[in-house]
Design an enzyme around this catalytic site. Sequence first.
Site, PDB file in Angstrom:
ATOM      1  N   ASP A 164      42.226  62.591 200.571  1.00  0.00           N
ATOM      2  CA  ASP A 164      41.528  62.437 199.351  1.00  0.00           C
ATOM      3  C   ASP A 164      42.758  61.921 198.534  1.00  0.00           C
ATOM      4  O   ASP A 164      43.939  62.282 198.479  1.00  0.00           O
ATOM      5  CB  ASP A 164      40.818  63.570 198.775  1.00  0.00           C
ATOM      6  CG  ASP A 164      39.934  63.352 197.522  1.00  0.00           C
ATOM      7  OD1 ASP A 164      39.653  62.082 197.480  1.00  0.00           O
ATOM      8  OD2 ASP A 164      39.445  64.196 197.046  1.00  0.00           O
TER       9      ASP A 164
ATOM     10  N   TRP B 223      45.851  57.398 193.311  1.00  0.00           N
ATOM     11  CA  TRP B 223      47.400  56.722 193.562  1.00  0.00           C
ATOM     12  C   TRP B 223      47.204  55.596 192.953  1.00  0.00           C
ATOM     13  O   TRP B 223      48.251  54.974 192.527  1.00  0.00           O
ATOM     14  CB  TRP B 223      47.396  57.074 195.267  1.00  0.00           C
ATOM     15  CG  TRP B 223      49.000  56.442 195.406  1.00  0.00           C
ATOM     16  CD1 TRP B 223      50.070  57.327 195.572  1.00  0.00           C
ATOM     17  CD2 TRP B 223      49.399  55.284 195.813  1.00  0.00           C
ATOM     18  NE1 TRP B 223      51.062  56.725 196.100  1.00  0.00           N
ATOM     19  CE2 TRP B 223      50.707  55.157 196.166  1.00  0.00           C
ATOM     20  CE3 TRP B 223      48.908  53.822 195.946  1.00  0.00           C
ATOM     21  CZ2 TRP B 223      51.606  54.046 196.458  1.00  0.00           C
ATOM     22  CZ3 TRP B 223      49.613  52.739 196.233  1.00  0.00           C
ATOM     23  CH2 TRP B 223      50.855  52.903 196.544  1.00  0.00           C
TER      24      TRP B 223
ATOM     25  N   GLU C 256      28.287  59.881 202.417  1.00  0.00           N
ATOM     26  CA  GLU C 256      28.128  59.820 200.771  1.00  0.00           C
ATOM     27  C   GLU C 256      29.100  58.482 200.278  1.00  0.00           C
ATOM     28  O   GLU C 256      28.714  57.834 199.411  1.00  0.00           O
ATOM     29  CB  GLU C 256      28.665  60.732 200.225  1.00  0.00           C
ATOM     30  CG  GLU C 256      27.755  62.182 200.174  1.00  0.00           C
ATOM     31  CD  GLU C 256      27.694  62.725 201.558  1.00  0.00           C
ATOM     32  OE1 GLU C 256      29.065  62.716 202.198  1.00  0.00           O
ATOM     33  OE2 GLU C 256      26.706  63.337 202.025  1.00  0.00           O
ATOM     34  N   ASN C 257      30.150  58.156 201.203  1.00  0.00           N
ATOM     35  CA  ASN C 257      30.939  56.991 200.618  1.00  0.00           C
ATOM     36  C   ASN C 257      30.065  55.638 200.667  1.00  0.00           C
ATOM     37  O   ASN C 257      30.496  54.685 200.069  1.00  0.00           O
ATOM     38  CB  ASN C 257      32.115  56.747 201.699  1.00  0.00           C
ATOM     39  CG  ASN C 257      33.279  57.880 201.317  1.00  0.00           C
ATOM     40  OD1 ASN C 257      34.052  58.055 202.370  1.00  0.00           O
ATOM     41  ND2 ASN C 257      33.207  58.469 200.216  1.00  0.00           N
TER      42      ASN C 257
ATOM     43  N   ARG D 242      29.269  54.149 197.391  1.00  0.00           N
ATOM     44  CA  ARG D 242      30.576  53.452 196.576  1.00  0.00           C
ATOM     45  C   ARG D 242      29.908  52.070 196.110  1.00  0.00           C
ATOM     46  O   ARG D 242      29.279  51.461 197.158  1.00  0.00           O
ATOM     47  CB  ARG D 242      31.578  53.376 197.325  1.00  0.00           C
ATOM     48  CG  ARG D 242      32.344  54.992 197.118  1.00  0.00           C
ATOM     49  CD  ARG D 242      33.786  55.106 197.575  1.00  0.00           C
ATOM     50  NE  ARG D 242      34.078  56.462 197.511  1.00  0.00           N
ATOM     51  CZ  ARG D 242      35.253  56.996 197.617  1.00  0.00           C
ATOM     52  NH1 ARG D 242      36.324  56.002 197.445  1.00  0.00           N
ATOM     53  NH2 ARG D 242      35.719  58.098 197.274  1.00  0.00           N
TER      54      ARG D 242
ATOM     55  N   ARG E 284      43.200  69.424 202.913  1.00  0.00           N
ATOM     56  CA  ARG E 284      42.668  68.379 201.910  1.00  0.00           C
ATOM     57  C   ARG E 284      43.603  67.883 200.884  1.00  0.00           C
ATOM     58  O   ARG E 284      44.356  68.933 200.094  1.00  0.00           O
ATOM     59  CB  ARG E 284      41.524  69.036 201.159  1.00  0.00           C
ATOM     60  CG  ARG E 284      40.873  68.055 200.223  1.00  0.00           C
ATOM     61  CD  ARG E 284      39.784  68.298 199.636  1.00  0.00           C
ATOM     62  NE  ARG E 284      39.014  67.332 198.810  1.00  0.00           N
ATOM     63  CZ  ARG E 284      37.694  67.090 198.834  1.00  0.00           C
ATOM     64  NH1 ARG E 284      36.897  67.863 199.149  1.00  0.00           N
ATOM     65  NH2 ARG E 284      37.531  65.944 198.034  1.00  0.00           N
TER      66      ARG E 284
HETATM   67  C1  FPP Z   1      39.486  59.154 199.641  1.00  0.00           C
HETATM   68  O1  FPP Z   1      40.155  58.645 198.302  1.00  0.00           O
HETATM   69  C2  FPP Z   1      39.659  58.198 200.694  1.00  0.00           C
HETATM   70  C3  FPP Z   1      38.637  57.722 201.262  1.00  0.00           C
HETATM   71  C4  FPP Z   1      37.303  57.708 200.759  1.00  0.00           C
HETATM   72  C5  FPP Z   1      39.075  56.834 202.467  1.00  0.00           C
HETATM   73  C6  FPP Z   1      40.035  57.292 203.405  1.00  0.00           C
HETATM   74  C7  FPP Z   1      40.465  56.036 204.040  1.00  0.00           C
HETATM   75  C8  FPP Z   1      41.546  55.756 204.437  1.00  0.00           C
HETATM   76  C9  FPP Z   1      42.757  56.648 204.372  1.00  0.00           C
HETATM   77  C10 FPP Z   1      41.622  54.479 204.993  1.00  0.00           C
HETATM   78  C11 FPP Z   1      40.878  53.998 206.025  1.00  0.00           C
HETATM   79  C12 FPP Z   1      40.698  54.650 207.362  1.00  0.00           C
HETATM   80  C13 FPP Z   1      41.203  54.314 208.568  1.00  0.00           C
HETATM   81  C14 FPP Z   1      40.797  55.078 209.598  1.00  0.00           C
HETATM   82  C15 FPP Z   1      41.723  53.014 208.640  1.00  0.00           C
HETATM   83  P1  FPP Z   1      39.316  58.264 197.424  1.00  0.00           P
HETATM   84  O2  FPP Z   1      39.066  56.771 197.266  1.00  0.00           O
HETATM   85  O3  FPP Z   1      38.295  59.121 197.162  1.00  0.00           O
HETATM   86  O4  FPP Z   1      40.330  58.623 195.906  1.00  0.00           O
HETATM   87  P2  FPP Z   1      40.140  59.310 194.668  1.00  0.00           P
HETATM   88  O5  FPP Z   1      39.401  60.424 195.081  1.00  0.00           O
HETATM   89  O6  FPP Z   1      41.534  59.459 193.955  1.00  0.00           O
HETATM   90  O7  FPP Z   1      39.134  58.360 194.057  1.00  0.00           O
END
Ligand code: FPP
Length: 233
Positions: free
Chosen positions: A20, A25, A67-68, A71, A181
Amino acid sequence: MKDLKKASPSQINHIAFIMDGNGRWAKQRLMPRLMGHKKGVETLKKVTEAVFERGIRHVSVYAFSSENKERPVEEVKNLVSLVKEYLKRELKNFVKNEIRLEFMGAIDYFPKDAQEIINDSIEKTAHFSEKVLNIALNYGAQDEIVRAVNLAKSTTHDITKEEFASFLYTKNLPPPDLIVRTGGDKRLSNFMLFQAAYAELFFLNTLWPDFNENELDDILSEFGNRQRRFGKV
Ligand code: FPP
């Protein structure tokens, strides 16, 4: 977390990551969220290599939750593209390093070309058994448990928890010893709820793109110092 005993890798069979903080970032750097996810993929590559180097044989990562899907369409498209690029690019390394790819989640949601890439990486690595990278894609633990209940309905006897576990996506994996996490939140967000029963949980403020080997080593050291009693005295 200094001066702590190092965990022997033999104590750890499986480590899982809730990756997460990619969006934050990028935001901190006034960049589009996609840049955070791209940097997140680089971290994923470095961290999985570091985990296997330390003798831990199973790694799970939460790449895309069910849930993603809610988005914005553009972000979902970008995440799917990143997964496709990553699998295409890394397949030769998985084969060279004898890493088996597993996936958990409803893969049929993804476009045909993504499903083909996923299936190709499963087929080309299926014969490896020493190291496993398990990627959660369109995954939710509640859906996984309901799916397992429906699969278990075909049995005619009362099933044990071990048999129930054989209906989960993770049927070929040991339960996670640690779930890490990043990103500051202290919750599991529908990740491995059945499998997490006795996992040690680590919550870090570090955003996933900034997570590195040193922090991994701190976590492994602290794990070595925690007493796991599995409900016994
Ligand atoms: C959470 O950050 C991360 C994700 C929803 C996706 C994780 C994906 C990757 C690391 C890259 C793709 C994966 C592979 C296997 C190639 P967020 O977007 O929720 O961050 P935030 O909470 O700061 O908004």
